[in-house]
Write an enzyme that holds these catalytic residues in place. Sequence first.
Site, PDB file in Angstrom:
ATOM      1  N   ASP A  71       0.865  -1.179   0.000  1.00 35.69           N
ATOM      2  CA  ASP A  71       0.000   0.000   0.000  1.00 35.69           C
ATOM      3  C   ASP A  71       0.905   1.233   0.000  1.00 35.69           C
ATOM      4  O   ASP A  71       2.117   1.125   0.244  1.00 35.69           O
ATOM      5  CB  ASP A  71      -0.892  -0.049   1.244  1.00 35.69           C
ATOM      6  CG  ASP A  71      -1.832   1.137   1.335  1.00 35.69           C
ATOM      7  OD1 ASP A  71      -2.364   1.541   0.291  1.00 35.69           O
ATOM      8  OD2 ASP A  71      -2.017   1.662   2.439  1.00 35.69           O
ATOM      9  N   ASN A  75      20.184 -44.438  13.647  1.00 37.92           N
ATOM     10  CA  ASN A  75      19.242 -43.350  13.352  1.00 37.92           C
ATOM     11  C   ASN A  75      19.278 -42.282  14.429  1.00 37.92           C
ATOM     12  O   ASN A  75      19.258 -41.079  14.142  1.00 37.92           O
ATOM     13  CB  ASN A  75      17.839 -43.932  13.215  1.00 37.92           C
ATOM     14  CG  ASN A  75      16.852 -42.917  12.685  1.00 37.92           C
ATOM     15  OD1 ASN A  75      17.040 -42.358  11.618  1.00 37.92           O
ATOM     16  ND2 ASN A  75      15.787 -42.664  13.436  1.00 37.92           N
TER      17      ASN A  75
END
Length: 874
Positions: A350, A713
């Site tokens: 704007d 992992n």
Amino acid sequence: MPSTNINERSTEPPTLSGHSDQSARLLEVARKDCDTVLRELGSQIDGISAAESALRLKKLGPNEIAREKHLSALMRLLTNVKNPLVLLLLALGTVSFLTGDMRATAVIFVMVILGIVLRFVQEMRADNAAEELRAMVRNTATVVRGGQPEEVALKTLVPGDIIQLAAGDMTPGDVRVLSAKDLFLNQAALTGESLPVEKKPAPCEATGGNPLELSNICFLGSNVESGSATAVVVNTGNRTYFGSLATSIVGQRQLTSFDQGVNKFTWLMIRLIGVMVPAVFLINGFSRHNWMEAFLFAMAVAVGLTPEMLPMIVTVNLSKGALAMMRKKVIVKRLNAIQNFGAMDVLCTDKTGTLTQGKIVLVKHLDVHGNPSERVLQYCYLNSYYHTGLRNMMDEAVLDHEEMGERVNAKEKYKKIDELPFDFVRRRMSVVVEDQTGLNTLICKGAVDEVVSLCTRVEVEGQVIEVLPEHDALRRKLADDLNGEGFRVIALAYKELPTGPDEPVYTIKEESDLILLGFLAFLDPPKETASEALKELSDLSVGVKVLTGDNQIITTYICSQVGIPVEHLLLGSDIEKMSNAELAEAANTASVFARLVPAHKQRIIRALQSKGHVVGFMGDGINDAPALKAADVGISVDSAVDIAKESSDIILLENSLLVLQQGVIEGRRVFANIVKYIKMAASSNFGNMFSVVGASAFLPFLPMLPIQVLTNNLLYDFSQTTIPTDQVDADWLNKPRQWKISKILRFILFIGPISSIFDYFTFFLMLNVFHCWQNPALFHTGWFVESLFTQTLIIHIIRTNKIPFIESRASWPLLLTSLIIVAVGAWLTVSPLADTLGFVRLPALFWGYLAVMLLAYATLTQLVKVWFIRRFGE
């Protein structure tokens, strides 16, 4: 009094189509005369009775607008849980628990809880900070009921109420003016225009069907600058123009590019697991006939393939970015907005209050030839200083020149003799002051035409001469040229008055035979940081487009001041005639859009998104709310109204726009570190898929024990926890980066299989050099160590497009965790835990082979990575 049409209208809150309905309703009301409007609203000039008001209030509800529903802590928590990857991890954790695998259960649930809690805490903190910013106006209105004015709470106002407006009042609903005296309203929050607009009771039409241009309708969200009026309430609450905007933006947001990218990657990994895990289970079950062992191994593989760190990595990265922004006085309401900030390649903004200061400033004080004149400023300062009526924004702008005030010293050197107040017929005002010599001077300022027409003489370089027609035309052209540049121009004239023994009494007759002194030009100027901020965004390859409700003349001037080229300009009236496809093409090339209504801004955002852009929108007004909600990242500034702050993702708490560049860089840094994890996890998992399936097919034993898979992992996951601290190469930050799942998939296909090559070489080494056909424990230990070392090493190769360790080095925390993890992995094979984990001591020769493999793996991966970047760009 019975109410008519008003009770027959739907009480359902309007949607976007409802917004059009309300506009049509206001256009219809504006066309009719006052008596017809009152009759249709079931009202009269003395107002409605208290009983009738109560009936309407019960039927239509309170005069309140919709607001974004604040999520409770429980609902916020549940929202964070509703994620495909989180649900998958919870399912795997539950299966692990039911099968008695407590280690896997603990690892999985720790990852899930950490990711959820971090996101929950950061978003609740941002919500609470944003809630403190909200200052919804709670006020009263002066209502005429039964012929008597009374103060009532705004929320009790109903259609048909007669209200009285005065300077300083907020308009309590959408109202039709019945009578007015010099009524001027500030509609900047709705239209983007800084200057007040005049409202009159006469019936009118709106050009282009824009209700905001109606001269007899006052809107909720505007406020009275000067004058007074009596009006009838037409719409309240969600039926107002403001309310229908608020209603249209309340509800579930569409997924942004970031959300879509994470979801696509998650489902890619879920599909990979869906193929891989059943295959591993069936191959091991049929080949070894131990279905429970095959099941436990398949579950361990599922956990190993799941990027369980993704929620935590994403959340920690986003939280880190949000905290960095908070230190710069920026509130991040939605964590995902940080990444969207970095991915943004078009910023729509704007104008009023965003690029500009949102206030009127005296920019030029010129003599009749257009040269700067201190004398013009001096006389105008005296006029504004002694003006006792309601000072408008231009008076305040003049008085802001404090240095002139010190030089003029009006209080000591001048005495006010009289004042001829402003009125909207004369469109000027005058003061008469007496200086220390006793000379009385009338100083008049006002509209150019009105003041110039009263001047018979003109002051040029200190000399007073008669007005000549040809010179008068040039002076009027000077004023017209200033107006054409977007300035609000007024003229200034004076006249020396004779003094006598009696106290003089002055009238408007004295406003004649004046001497034209010069002109004053006012403007809502750009913020001091606007030009620099926009240049920095341009350097970061972010295009800027201006979307404003203001007119094209002022918009073009402001754009030229802040460095935005006005190559293509589109007006709201042009957009109305375009289809969505046509608008998408036009929006791509246009840089400035003017005379827009809120729906236009929203359409432009959607049009740009349809072309593949990640779009940010920065605004501060009520009219910006739909666009803020539609954008991938909505940014509101420090002076924004509440509805704009509620619709936005990011709130700038300070006036400076320079934080925009910092936000973009922070977003790209966050995205870079998230992508590092995704590329590492995905390529590693893809390579493991080939290795595990192949090994399961030809080995007489499990390729690795379930507990070893989970330990591997866990250690690998721990090595990646410091990725959010990693540095990002400067050249990676110089352009927007978007989620492209096809690019990630391509990267996986080329980089992933490289690890399988060295896995299979390890299989060959363990089976034929170290003779592990009858020694599964040694095979398990060798592959465990090789897998952990190569996975940890690959972090440092994939994290940069440059040569790792030489041209680009990881952060110290990431380097340290990598070293610690490989050291722990090696130690576990000889530690007291070795028997529990199924490890045995590796031959010394293995470590030599491992060193050669790591060097070869790093070299091959680097070569493929360089070729990949040259071939595909990144």
